[in-house]
Design a protein around this motif. Structure first.
Motif, PDB file in Angstrom:
ATOM      1  N   ARG A  40     -11.026  80.555 -52.683  1.00 22.54           N
ATOM      2  CA  ARG A  40      -9.698  80.244 -53.006  1.00 22.54           C
ATOM      3  C   ARG A  40      -9.584  82.035 -52.808  1.00 22.54           C
ATOM      4  O   ARG A  40      -9.149  82.558 -54.108  1.00 22.54           O
ATOM      5  N   SER A 112      -6.521  69.439 -59.101  1.00 22.28           N
ATOM      6  CA  SER A 112      -6.662  69.941 -60.292  1.00 22.28           C
ATOM      7  C   SER A 112      -6.503  69.217 -61.498  1.00 22.28           C
ATOM      8  O   SER A 112      -4.776  68.731 -61.159  1.00 22.28           O
ATOM      9  N   GLY A 133      -9.179  71.313 -66.109  1.00 26.51           N
ATOM     10  CA  GLY A 133      -8.842  72.317 -67.594  1.00 26.51           C
ATOM     11  C   GLY A 133      -7.524  73.207 -67.599  1.00 26.51           C
ATOM     12  O   GLY A 133      -6.663  72.604 -66.973  1.00 26.51           O
ATOM     13  N   PRO A 134      -7.655  74.265 -67.718  1.00 32.64           N
ATOM     14  CA  PRO A 134      -8.745  75.051 -68.089  1.00 32.64           C
ATOM     15  C   PRO A 134      -9.403  74.303 -69.257  1.00 32.64           C
ATOM     16  O   PRO A 134      -8.392  74.225 -70.474  1.00 32.64           O
ATOM     17  N   THR A 138      -9.451  81.401 -70.179  1.00 29.70           N
ATOM     18  CA  THR A 138      -9.884  82.003 -68.833  1.00 29.70           C
ATOM     19  C   THR A 138      -9.142  83.327 -68.937  1.00 29.70           C
ATOM     20  O   THR A 138      -7.700  83.328 -69.065  1.00 29.70           O
ATOM     21  N   THR A 140      -8.950  84.822 -66.074  1.00 30.52           N
ATOM     22  CA  THR A 140      -8.922  85.313 -64.449  1.00 30.52           C
ATOM     23  C   THR A 140      -7.841  84.297 -63.883  1.00 30.52           C
ATOM     24  O   THR A 140      -7.243  84.973 -62.836  1.00 30.52           O
ATOM     25  N   LYS A 141      -7.384  83.085 -64.744  1.00 32.78           N
ATOM     26  CA  LYS A 141      -5.845  82.524 -63.519  1.00 32.78           C
ATOM     27  C   LYS A 141      -5.016  82.795 -64.683  1.00 32.78           C
ATOM     28  O   LYS A 141      -4.900  81.970 -65.580  1.00 32.78           O
ATOM     29  N   ILE A 168     -13.832  73.020 -65.859  1.00 34.02           N
ATOM     30  CA  ILE A 168     -13.151  74.424 -65.278  1.00 34.02           C
ATOM     31  C   ILE A 168     -11.981  75.450 -66.576  1.00 34.02           C
ATOM     32  O   ILE A 168     -11.384  74.420 -66.918  1.00 34.02           O
ATOM     33  N   GLY A 169     -12.042  76.970 -66.584  1.00 35.52           N
ATOM     34  CA  GLY A 169     -11.383  77.217 -67.236  1.00 35.52           C
ATOM     35  C   GLY A 169     -12.667  78.118 -67.888  1.00 35.52           C
ATOM     36  O   GLY A 169     -13.112  76.956 -69.215  1.00 35.52           O
ATOM     37  N   GLY A 170     -13.223  79.414 -68.207  1.00 35.44           N
ATOM     38  CA  GLY A 170     -13.490  80.290 -68.941  1.00 35.44           C
ATOM     39  C   GLY A 170     -15.441  79.472 -69.499  1.00 35.44           C
ATOM     40  O   GLY A 170     -15.304  79.505 -70.314  1.00 35.44           O
ATOM     41  N   SER A 188     -16.829  74.370 -63.074  1.00 39.26           N
ATOM     42  CA  SER A 188     -16.569  74.869 -61.416  1.00 39.26           C
ATOM     43  C   SER A 188     -16.195  76.716 -62.564  1.00 39.26           C
ATOM     44  O   SER A 188     -15.593  76.561 -63.173  1.00 39.26           O
ATOM     45  N   VAL A 189     -16.937  77.646 -61.813  1.00 35.02           N
ATOM     46  CA  VAL A 189     -16.758  78.833 -62.626  1.00 35.02           C
ATOM     47  C   VAL A 189     -16.612  79.412 -61.597  1.00 35.02           C
ATOM     48  O   VAL A 189     -16.381  79.679 -60.016  1.00 35.02           O
ATOM     49  N   ILE A 190     -15.316  80.904 -61.924  1.00 35.25           N
ATOM     50  CA  ILE A 190     -15.374  82.420 -61.116  1.00 35.25           C
ATOM     51  C   ILE A 190     -16.342  83.642 -61.708  1.00 35.25           C
ATOM     52  O   ILE A 190     -17.471  83.623 -61.416  1.00 35.25           O
ATOM     53  N   SER A 191     -15.334  83.766 -63.317  1.00 33.67           N
ATOM     54  CA  SER A 191     -16.347  85.502 -62.826  1.00 33.67           C
ATOM     55  C   SER A 191     -17.315  84.977 -63.958  1.00 33.67           C
ATOM     56  O   SER A 191     -18.244  85.936 -63.767  1.00 33.67           O
TER      57      SER A 191
HETATM   58  N1  3NM Z   1      -8.243  76.826 -62.074  1.00 33.05           N
HETATM   59  P1  3NM Z   1     -13.665  81.729 -64.371  1.00 33.05           P
HETATM   60  S1  3NM Z   1      -8.853  77.618 -64.522  1.00 33.05           S
HETATM   61  C1  3NM Z   1      -8.913  78.516 -60.869  1.00 33.05           C
HETATM   62  O1  3NM Z   1      -7.369  75.512 -65.313  1.00 33.05           O
HETATM   63  C2  3NM Z   1      -8.648  77.833 -61.633  1.00 33.05           C
HETATM   64  O2  3NM Z   1      -6.884  74.674 -62.852  1.00 33.05           O
HETATM   65  C3  3NM Z   1      -8.126  76.853 -63.518  1.00 33.05           C
HETATM   66  O3  3NM Z   1     -11.888  80.999 -64.047  1.00 33.05           O
HETATM   67  C4  3NM Z   1      -7.438  75.408 -63.890  1.00 33.05           C
HETATM   68  O4  3NM Z   1     -13.868  80.809 -64.467  1.00 33.05           O
HETATM   69  C5  3NM Z   1      -9.175  78.650 -63.391  1.00 33.05           C
HETATM   70  O5  3NM Z   1     -13.288  83.323 -64.554  1.00 33.05           O
HETATM   71  C6  3NM Z   1     -10.056  80.091 -64.054  1.00 33.05           C
HETATM   72  O6  3NM Z   1     -12.415  81.495 -66.232  1.00 33.05           O
HETATM   73  C7  3NM Z   1     -11.260  80.126 -63.671  1.00 33.05           C
END
Ligand code: 3NM
Length: 214
Positions: A40, A112, A133-134, A138, A140-141, A168-170, A188-191
């Motif tokens: 991404r 999504s 999500g989220p 979060t 990150t987005k 996804i999200g937080g 699903s995670v980023i941070s």
């Molecule tokens: N999409 P983290 S929340 C890429 O809600 C992304 O669709 C989201 O990052 C959605 O794991 C998100 O650091 C960010 O919170 C996720």
């Protein structure tokens, strides 16, 4: 073709949201047990053009080596061009029907959804999986919608039948198990991985916390 188990620990990352060198961070995450990866490359400082293309190819090769599906966020042309395993689109990206037409039949196509209406639409349009999500707040987005909470996640799971769902999200190690309990097939995670002191250990712990007893 998506195997439901691949959604267990879905790591998402671009070069602008990791602490170390992207290839090293992703390799550590792969060693720790992530089960799917999404490239991404988005937001401030993101690579474009040839640089983005070249990083995508290197990450794809790395994921292939570990037998983990490699998904591209949003950029259908890039995904098809480099022979990725799939593509993930948001609500503001290209509509699913048109994405499907441009991708090989074998492609994993994720969508999504931030509420049950969007989730049901994605399910009816034939998404291979839904990113719901989220779930939690979060940072990150930047343009993330309001969190849907575990109740929102449960509702989406209930309404989308057999379509696999990833939360996804937080999502972090302190709440990943709750997302699974709410019915998600994975997180699903980023941070939680990309910003971790040790991406490998973070991935390992997430894998353990989301493992379903079969
Ligand atoms: N999409 P983290 S929340 C890429 O809600 C992304 O669709 C989201 O990052 C959605 O794991 C998100 O650091 C960010 O919170 C996720």
């Amino acid at each position: 073709m998506l195997v439901r188990e691949s959604l267990q620990v879905y790591f998402i990352m671009g070069s602008n949201n990791c602490r170390g060198e992207p290839l090293q961070v992703v390799e550590q995450a792969l060693k720790g047990g992530i089960t799917m990866f999404q490239f991404r490359e988005k937001g401030s400082g993101a690579k474009t053009g040839k640089e983005k293309h070249s990083l995508a190819i290197k990450l794809k090769q790395l994921c292939n080596h570990y037998g983990v599906p490699f998904i591209v966020n949003d950029d259908v042309d890039l995904a098809v061009d480099i022979g990725a395993d799939g593509v993930h689109v948001g609500q503001d990206d290209e509509p699913l029907a048109s994405v499907k037409q441009r991708c090989p039949k074998s492609f994993i196509i994720g969508v999504s959804a931030t509420n049950s209406t969007e989730a049901v639409q994605a399910f009816q349009a034939g998404a291979d999986y839904i990113g719901a999500g989220p779930v939690f707040p979060t940072s990150t987005k930047q343009d993330a919608k309001l969190p849907i909470g575990l109740a929102g996640l449960e509702e989406i799971n209930r309404l989308t039948g057999e379509t696999p769902v990833t939360a996804i999200g937080g999502i972090h190690t302190d709440n990943a198990a709750d997302a699974i309990k709410a019915g998600a097939d994975g997180v699903s995670v980023i941070s939680a991985i990309s910003q971790a002191e040790s991406p490998q250990q973070a991935a390992q712990l997430l894998n353990k916390l989301t493992a379903k007893k079969r």
